[in-house]
Design a protein around this motif. Structure first.
Motif, PDB file in Angstrom:
ATOM      1  N   GLU A  57     -11.449   0.369  -0.531  1.00  0.00           N
ATOM      2  CA  GLU A  57     -11.400   1.545  -0.051  1.00  0.00           C
ATOM      3  C   GLU A  57     -12.225   2.613  -0.686  1.00  0.00           C
ATOM      4  O   GLU A  57     -12.260   2.555  -2.175  1.00  0.00           O
ATOM      5  CB  GLU A  57      -9.920   2.327  -0.036  1.00  0.00           C
TER       6      GLU A  57
ATOM      7  N   CYS B 243       0.861  -1.200   0.247  1.00  0.00           N
ATOM      8  CA  CYS B 243       0.014  -0.012  -0.030  1.00  0.00           C
ATOM      9  C   CYS B 243       0.878   1.096  -0.049  1.00  0.00           C
ATOM     10  O   CYS B 243       1.825   1.364   0.550  1.00  0.00           O
ATOM     11  CB  CYS B 243      -1.115  -0.014   1.143  1.00  0.00           C
TER      12      CYS B 243
ATOM     13  N   ILE C  85      -4.048  -6.195   0.053  1.00  0.00           N
ATOM     14  CA  ILE C  85      -4.062  -4.974   1.134  1.00  0.00           C
ATOM     15  C   ILE C  85      -4.823  -3.730   0.898  1.00  0.00           C
ATOM     16  O   ILE C  85      -5.298  -3.278   1.563  1.00  0.00           O
ATOM     17  CB  ILE C  85      -2.576  -4.787   1.379  1.00  0.00           C
ATOM     18  N   HIS C  86      -4.517  -3.313  -0.307  1.00  0.00           N
ATOM     19  CA  HIS C  86      -5.305  -2.140  -0.984  1.00  0.00           C
ATOM     20  C   HIS C  86      -5.931  -2.501  -2.334  1.00  0.00           C
ATOM     21  O   HIS C  86      -5.362  -2.302  -3.497  1.00  0.00           O
ATOM     22  CB  HIS C  86      -4.374  -0.954  -0.971  1.00  0.00           C
TER      23      HIS C  86
ATOM     24  N   HIS D 197      -0.734   4.396   0.286  1.00  0.00           N
ATOM     25  CA  HIS D 197      -1.944   5.392   0.771  1.00  0.00           C
ATOM     26  C   HIS D 197      -1.333   6.038   2.027  1.00  0.00           C
ATOM     27  O   HIS D 197      -1.564   7.389   2.377  1.00  0.00           O
ATOM     28  CB  HIS D 197      -3.021   4.948   0.887  1.00  0.00           C
ATOM     29  N   PHE D 198      -0.837   5.513   2.916  1.00  0.00           N
ATOM     30  CA  PHE D 198      -0.124   5.848   4.119  1.00  0.00           C
ATOM     31  C   PHE D 198      -1.241   6.543   4.916  1.00  0.00           C
ATOM     32  O   PHE D 198      -1.206   7.999   5.411  1.00  0.00           O
ATOM     33  CB  PHE D 198       0.951   6.755   4.065  1.00  0.00           C
ATOM     34  N   CYS D 199      -2.579   6.221   5.317  1.00  0.00           N
ATOM     35  CA  CYS D 199      -3.525   6.619   6.250  1.00  0.00           C
ATOM     36  C   CYS D 199      -2.662   7.012   7.654  1.00  0.00           C
ATOM     37  O   CYS D 199      -1.769   5.970   7.884  1.00  0.00           O
ATOM     38  CB  CYS D 199      -4.592   5.632   6.581  1.00  0.00           C
TER      39      CYS D 199
ATOM     40  N   TYR E   4      -3.079   6.589  10.662  1.00  0.00           N
ATOM     41  CA  TYR E   4      -3.121   5.838  11.616  1.00  0.00           C
ATOM     42  C   TYR E   4      -2.685   4.377  11.454  1.00  0.00           C
ATOM     43  O   TYR E   4      -2.815   3.378  12.367  1.00  0.00           O
ATOM     44  CB  TYR E   4      -4.695   5.526  12.264  1.00  0.00           C
ATOM     45  N   CYS E   5      -2.201   3.915  10.259  1.00  0.00           N
ATOM     46  CA  CYS E   5      -2.030   2.773   9.627  1.00  0.00           C
ATOM     47  C   CYS E   5      -0.669   2.339   9.575  1.00  0.00           C
ATOM     48  O   CYS E   5       0.246   3.058   8.909  1.00  0.00           O
ATOM     49  CB  CYS E   5      -2.743   2.433   8.280  1.00  0.00           C
TER      50      CYS E   5
ATOM     51  N   ARG F 262      -7.717  10.328   4.507  1.00  0.00           N
ATOM     52  CA  ARG F 262      -8.463   9.289   3.996  1.00  0.00           C
ATOM     53  C   ARG F 262      -8.855   9.424   2.360  1.00  0.00           C
ATOM     54  O   ARG F 262      -9.089   8.578   1.672  1.00  0.00           O
ATOM     55  CB  ARG F 262      -9.781   8.915   4.657  1.00  0.00           C
TER      56      ARG F 262
ATOM     57  N   ILE G  53       0.504  -0.518   8.187  1.00  0.00           N
ATOM     58  CA  ILE G  53       0.477  -1.588   7.204  1.00  0.00           C
ATOM     59  C   ILE G  53       1.746  -1.225   6.145  1.00  0.00           C
ATOM     60  O   ILE G  53       2.364  -1.954   5.531  1.00  0.00           O
ATOM     61  CB  ILE G  53      -0.891  -1.968   6.694  1.00  0.00           C
ATOM     62  N   PRO G  54       1.495   0.091   5.485  1.00  0.00           N
ATOM     63  CA  PRO G  54       2.479   0.462   4.303  1.00  0.00           C
ATOM     64  C   PRO G  54       4.038   0.224   4.606  1.00  0.00           C
ATOM     65  O   PRO G  54       4.814  -0.093   3.830  1.00  0.00           O
ATOM     66  CB  PRO G  54       2.114   1.916   3.964  1.00  0.00           C
TER      67      PRO G  54
HETATM   68  S1  SF4 Z   1      -5.974   1.898   5.976  1.00  0.00           S
HETATM   69 FE1  SF4 Z   1      -5.686   0.413   4.149  1.00  0.00          FE
HETATM   70  S2  SF4 Z   1      -5.341   2.278   2.437  1.00  0.00           S
HETATM   71 FE2  SF4 Z   1      -5.003   3.088   4.449  1.00  0.00          FE
HETATM   72  S3  SF4 Z   1      -2.816   2.970   4.668  1.00  0.00           S
HETATM   73 FE3  SF4 Z   1      -3.529   1.328   5.777  1.00  0.00          FE
HETATM   74  S4  SF4 Z   1      -3.425  -0.410   4.164  1.00  0.00           S
HETATM   75 FE4  SF4 Z   1      -3.419   1.424   2.987  1.00  0.00          FE
END
Ligand code: SF4
Length: 428
Positions: free
Chosen positions: A235, A156, A200-201, A158-160, A162-163, A274, A165-166
């Motif tokens: 998303e 991913c 993931i995205h 996108h780098f929200c 709070y996340c 977002r 995961i990326p």
């Molecule tokens: S919430 Fe989803 S779209 Fe946003 S950064 Fe995390 S994995 Fe990426």
């Protein structure tokens, strides 16, 4: 040849990865179990790191499994949590094989090799900051679940805020469409009735290889034996006209979309990064229903108590939940994740406020789900049975229907909805 324990933490993408590892081990003659017992010779844990609580649970299970395995058993870990730990920490926990969010393809062979030979710690994690190759994890038939999760995308960008995961999954990478089509065909030939695309995205599938999720859905629609197709979490900013049209035209597509709203307040949404507003989200739900189906089930995730969320902002979230006509809603109290931008924000919300807002959002979510599901009472629905007369309708509502066998698509009449479940009568 021996018993191997496997446990999967986390999302559907992790589940797919677990299916691949379990399938490979079974194909090599091992028996795979999801029950931890003293007969196991090796264990594979697919880990998750979405929250600090997830980290804690992974560490706890690793310790428990190491104890059960004794000194001789082989312990392999892979996934997001193990991507972020040091080799020293892994050795200290008694891990023998350390893979990460990538490197899972080599896990089964590494376990088999180590079971038959010399044992010394190995770290098989590639550098995810530079890795842009698709790691093919083909699945012959789902070992652990009757429906098949097919992983089509990873990573991913996108780098929200709070996340985490990326940072753990690396850059977006898409599976070649031919491999997906071949796998779907193979799974159907082996008796699978429902395919769920995961990633993931998911919505950005194909961008770096010149294709798109809409195009993939059009191609998969051409497989005439495909009975049911679902999408994992999507998303909202990826649900464009082209994708809606492809879904509307696909006969196998089950009318359910999981669109994570997170917040309905524009300031909070901007601070989360977002990429939509509350009003845009409500409009999107309306457009999706008019394009795909008036009965489309839209489920969602809500993140309550994000830094800076005022009571008025929270109220706006409740308003958007109502206006969107959600079905099932998953509500999560925000918890700061080390390493993310939001964790460093100064305006964190006290736990007591988060707790009371969470219960308020949960009770609204229950009412919305019940209102949505109520429209099906007295109607005929199609259920794919999974185990012991239980399964899911096409709109992704759990259903129970006595006296029907597993892995069948049956027609049934909904007689009641209670506690998130349909009670049905067999119509066949
Ligand atoms: S919430 Fe989803 S779209 Fe946003 S950064 Fe995390 S994995 Fe990426």
């Amino acid at each position: 040849m021996g018993l191997i324990y496997i446990h999967v933490f986390g999302c559907r993408t992790s589940l797919c990865e677990g299916e691949f590892i379990a399938g490979e081990l079974e194909a090599s003659g091992f028996e795979v179990t999801e029950t931890l017992n003293s007969d196991i010779r090796a264990a594979v844990i697919v880990t998750c790191s979405v929250t600090q609580e997830a980290d804690r649970k992974c560490r706890q299970l690793v310790r428990r499994v190491r104890k059960t395995l004794g000194d001789d058993g082989i312990l392999a870990v892979c996934g997001c949590w193990s991507q972020g730990i040091t080799p020293e920490a892994a050795c200290e926990l008694g891990i023998d094989i350390l893979a990460g969010s990538k490197g899972k393809r080599s896990v089964p062979s590494a376990v088999i090799q180590m079971l038959s030979g010399k044992r010394s710690f190995i770290d098989i994690r590639p550098d995810i900051r530079v890795e842009t190759e698709w790691e093919e994890l083909p699945m012959i038939s789902p070992v652990m679940h009757s429906r098949a999760f097919v992983k089509i995308q990873d990573g991913c960008n996108h780098f929200c805020t709070y996340c985490i995961i990326p940072y753990l999954r690396g850059k977006p990478v898409s599976r070649p469409p031919e491999n997906i089509i071949n796998e779907v065909q193979r799974l159907i030939d082996n008796g699978t009735k429902e395919i769920i695309f995961t990633g993931i995205h998911l919505g950005i599938y194909g961008r770096e290889i010149g294709t798109s999720l809409a195009e993939l859905i059009r191609r998969v629609s051409g497989i005439k034996e495909l009975k049911r197709l679902r999408l994992g979490s999507l998303e909202p900013f990826c649900l464009d006209e082209n994708l809606m049209n492809a879904l509307a035209e696909c006969e196998a597509f089950c009318h359910h979309l999981h669109l994570p709203l997170q917040s309905g307040d524009d300031e909070v949404l901007a601070s989360m990064r977002r990429g939509y507003t509350g009003r845009k989200f409500v409009e999107l739900c309306g457009t999706a229903r008019s394009r795909i189906s008036a009965d489309l089930h839209i489920s969602s995730d809500i993140l309550v108590g994000f830094p800076g969320e005022s009571s008025a902002a929270f109220q706006r979230t409740l308003d958007v939940m109502e206006a969107s006509g959600f079905g099932r809603v998953h509500v999560f109290p925000y918890s700061a994740r080390n390493g993310t931008i939001a964790a460093a924000m100064s305006n964190q919300i006290p736990d007591a406020v988060k707790t009371s807002r969470t219960s308020e959002a949960i009770s609204l979510g229950r009412k919305l789900f019940s209102d949505y599901a109520g429209r099906f009472i007295g109607r005929e629905v199609e259920i794919l049975t999974e185990r012991n007369g239980r399964g899911h309708t096409r709109h992704y509502i759990e259903a129970e229907c006595e006296g029907i066998s597993d892995n069948e698509i049956v027609k049934a009449e909904v007689i009641n909805f209670d506690d998130g479940n349909f009670e049905c009568l067999d119509r066949n």
